[in-house]
Write an enzyme that holds these catalytic residues in place. Sequence first.
Site, PDB file in Angstrom:
ATOM      1  CG  ASP A 107      -0.238  -0.249   2.547  1.00  0.00           C
ATOM      2  OD1 ASP A 107       0.933   0.163   2.679  1.00  0.00           O
ATOM      3  OD2 ASP A 107      -0.857  -0.860   3.436  1.00  0.00           O
ATOM      4  CG  HIS A 122       4.713  -9.701  -0.469  1.00  0.00           C
ATOM      5  ND1 HIS A 122       3.920 -10.095   0.582  1.00  0.00           N
ATOM      6  CD2 HIS A 122       5.763 -10.558  -0.497  1.00  0.00           C
ATOM      7  CE1 HIS A 122       4.480 -11.145   1.169  1.00  0.00           C
ATOM      8  NE2 HIS A 122       5.593 -11.447   0.543  1.00  0.00           N
ATOM      9  CB  CYS A 184       4.871  -4.619 -26.172  1.00  0.00           C
ATOM     10  SG  CYS A 184       4.329  -5.658 -24.800  1.00  0.00           S
TER      11      CYS A 184
HETATM   12  N1  LIG Z   1      -2.083  -3.353   3.563  1.00  0.00           N
HETATM   13  C1  LIG Z   1      -1.653  -4.224   2.620  1.00  0.00           C
HETATM   14  O1  LIG Z   1      -0.845  -3.849   1.765  1.00  0.00           O
HETATM   15  C2  LIG Z   1      -2.145  -5.660   2.642  1.00  0.00           C
HETATM   16  C3  LIG Z   1      -3.390  -5.978   3.198  1.00  0.00           C
HETATM   17  C4  LIG Z   1      -3.784  -7.342   3.191  1.00  0.00           C
HETATM   18  C5  LIG Z   1      -2.951  -8.318   2.669  1.00  0.00           C
HETATM   19  N2  LIG Z   1      -1.741  -7.988   2.150  1.00  0.00           N
HETATM   20  C6  LIG Z   1      -0.866  -9.074   1.638  1.00  0.00           C
HETATM   21  O2  LIG Z   1      -1.236 -10.300   2.237  1.00  0.00           O
HETATM   22  C7  LIG Z   1      -0.228 -10.923   3.022  1.00  0.00           C
HETATM   23  C8  LIG Z   1      -0.712 -11.015   4.460  1.00  0.00           C
HETATM   24  O3  LIG Z   1       0.279 -11.412   5.411  1.00  0.00           O
HETATM   25  P1  LIG Z   1       0.527 -10.493   6.682  1.00  0.00           P
HETATM   26  O4  LIG Z   1       1.296 -11.307   7.662  1.00  0.00           O
HETATM   27  O5  LIG Z   1       1.044  -9.182   6.244  1.00  0.00           O
HETATM   28  O6  LIG Z   1      -0.926 -10.205   7.228  1.00  0.00           O
HETATM   29  P2  LIG Z   1      -1.947 -11.167   7.952  1.00  0.00           P
HETATM   30  O7  LIG Z   1      -3.300 -10.672   7.544  1.00  0.00           O
HETATM   31  O8  LIG Z   1      -1.615 -12.597   7.776  1.00  0.00           O
HETATM   32  O9  LIG Z   1      -1.710 -10.830   9.503  1.00  0.00           O
HETATM   33  C9  LIG Z   1      -2.004  -9.571  10.031  1.00  0.00           C
HETATM   34  C10 LIG Z   1      -1.863  -9.665  11.549  1.00  0.00           C
HETATM   35  O10 LIG Z   1      -1.988  -8.352  12.096  1.00  0.00           O
HETATM   36  C11 LIG Z   1      -2.840  -8.391  13.219  1.00  0.00           C
HETATM   37  N3  LIG Z   1      -3.435  -7.054  13.332  1.00  0.00           N
HETATM   38  C12 LIG Z   1      -4.508  -6.547  12.687  1.00  0.00           C
HETATM   39  N4  LIG Z   1      -4.690  -5.261  13.003  1.00  0.00           N
HETATM   40  C13 LIG Z   1      -3.692  -4.947  13.881  1.00  0.00           C
HETATM   41  C14 LIG Z   1      -3.341  -3.747  14.562  1.00  0.00           C
HETATM   42  N5  LIG Z   1      -4.043  -2.624  14.409  1.00  0.00           N
HETATM   43  N6  LIG Z   1      -2.252  -3.771  15.372  1.00  0.00           N
HETATM   44  C15 LIG Z   1      -1.535  -4.911  15.546  1.00  0.00           C
HETATM   45  N7  LIG Z   1      -1.823  -6.071  14.918  1.00  0.00           N
HETATM   46  C16 LIG Z   1      -2.890  -6.078  14.098  1.00  0.00           C
HETATM   47  C17 LIG Z   1      -3.820  -9.484  12.911  1.00  0.00           C
HETATM   48  O11 LIG Z   1      -4.429  -9.988  14.082  1.00  0.00           O
HETATM   49  C18 LIG Z   1      -2.947 -10.522  12.210  1.00  0.00           C
HETATM   50  O12 LIG Z   1      -2.349 -11.415  13.137  1.00  0.00           O
HETATM   51  C19 LIG Z   1       0.970 -10.055   2.885  1.00  0.00           C
HETATM   52  O13 LIG Z   1       1.943 -10.839   2.281  1.00  0.00           O
HETATM   53  C20 LIG Z   1       0.567  -8.877   1.974  1.00  0.00           C
HETATM   54  O14 LIG Z   1       1.298  -8.898   0.756  1.00  0.00           O
HETATM   55  C21 LIG Z   1      -1.331  -6.674   2.114  1.00  0.00           C
HETATM   56 ZN   LIG Z   2       4.703  -4.598 -22.799  1.00  0.00          ZN
END
Ligand SMILES: NC(=O)c1ccc[n+]([C@@H]2O[C@H](COP(=O)([O-])OP(=O)(O)OC[C@H]3O[C@@H](n4cnc5c(N)ncnc54)[C@H](O)[C@@H]3O)[C@@H](O)[C@H]2O)c1
Ligand SMILES: [Zn+2]
Length: 285
Positions: A107, A122, A184
Amino acid sequence: MPPEALPGFDDLAYLLQGQRVVVLTGAGCSTESGIPDYRGPETRRKARNPIKYRAFVGEAAARRHYWARSAIGWPRFKQARPNDGHRALARLEAAGVVRGIITQNVDRLHQAAGSERVVELHGALAEVRCLDCGHLSDRDALQARMGALNPGWQTRSAEVAPDGDAELSTDATADFRVPGCATCGGVLKPNVVFFGENVPSETVDDAWRLFDGCDALLVVGSSLAVYSGYRFVREAAARRHPIAILNLGATRGDAEAWVRVQGRCGRVLPALAEALGTSPSSRAA
Ligand SMILES: NC(=O)c1ccc[n+]([C@@H]2O[C@H](COP(=O)([O-])OP(=O)(O)OC[C@H]3O[C@@H](n4cnc5c(N)ncnc54)[C@H](O)[C@@H]3O)[C@@H](O)[C@H]2O)c1
Ligand SMILES: [Zn+2]
């Protein structure tokens, strides 16, 4: 309860004092900015089904469905603004405590908050890559082209999903017209790592360069379910580096953590920044 009174908070501040800290962040860091996570307490109830790399690359219908949903979800996703947690991490970097961030988020909110050394493990949804010629372009430019090809589409309402997509049936997207690469005519893909896809090796190398210059790891808002992030916890453990985890709920790295704090990033990180000697007023926001 004030964040300073949370179990483990004092140990967290003590552990990171005087260390060169690399921070690994995940979706939990951005939930307070309105972007849902995948595995948090709220999302677990809804079954999310993110697109797999193989389907995207192999099936035109899967790509059409992805872009049709994304065309609706993107304007809202891109409106998200950094929260107090992102800003506190930027202050910690300016103060020299945090040396950089390895983020699993797509993001760009760390950069928007002022963090400078950020490895996007990612990728970023703000960019689009051509699978044929490799050309990198701006997601906003594609949004405009999708709008021109599909008048009225973007105004349809739909629920925004974690990766910037929106919920829609496959029937509803069958008529959506997907633009090709402006250079392309090739197949366009958001410049993010899908499930089933490897993190580019240059990105992994960059993350290790940052990691190698640090002696403590702080994990923030990640379940560590995804191996590309979890590997940094494994390596920190192998090097006997202090590991701290700030997360709501359990993570895969809990057994390796020296300190765990269960709290919200947006509350705990500002308190941590203050405890480590940076205050919000010491740096222009
Ligand atoms: N914001 C983004 O860019 C976004 C959002 C969703 C998923 N993703 C993608 O999906 C994958 C998800 O894996 P991940 O491990 O990043 O996320 P995940 O969703 O697996 O884990 C998120 C963790 O954060 C905790 N959490 C939620 N809100 C919180 C807060 N305010 N404070 C503290 N903890 C909090 C949750 O309980 C959970 O354990 C990533 O690889 C990413 O690329 C990205
Ligand atoms: Zn191209």
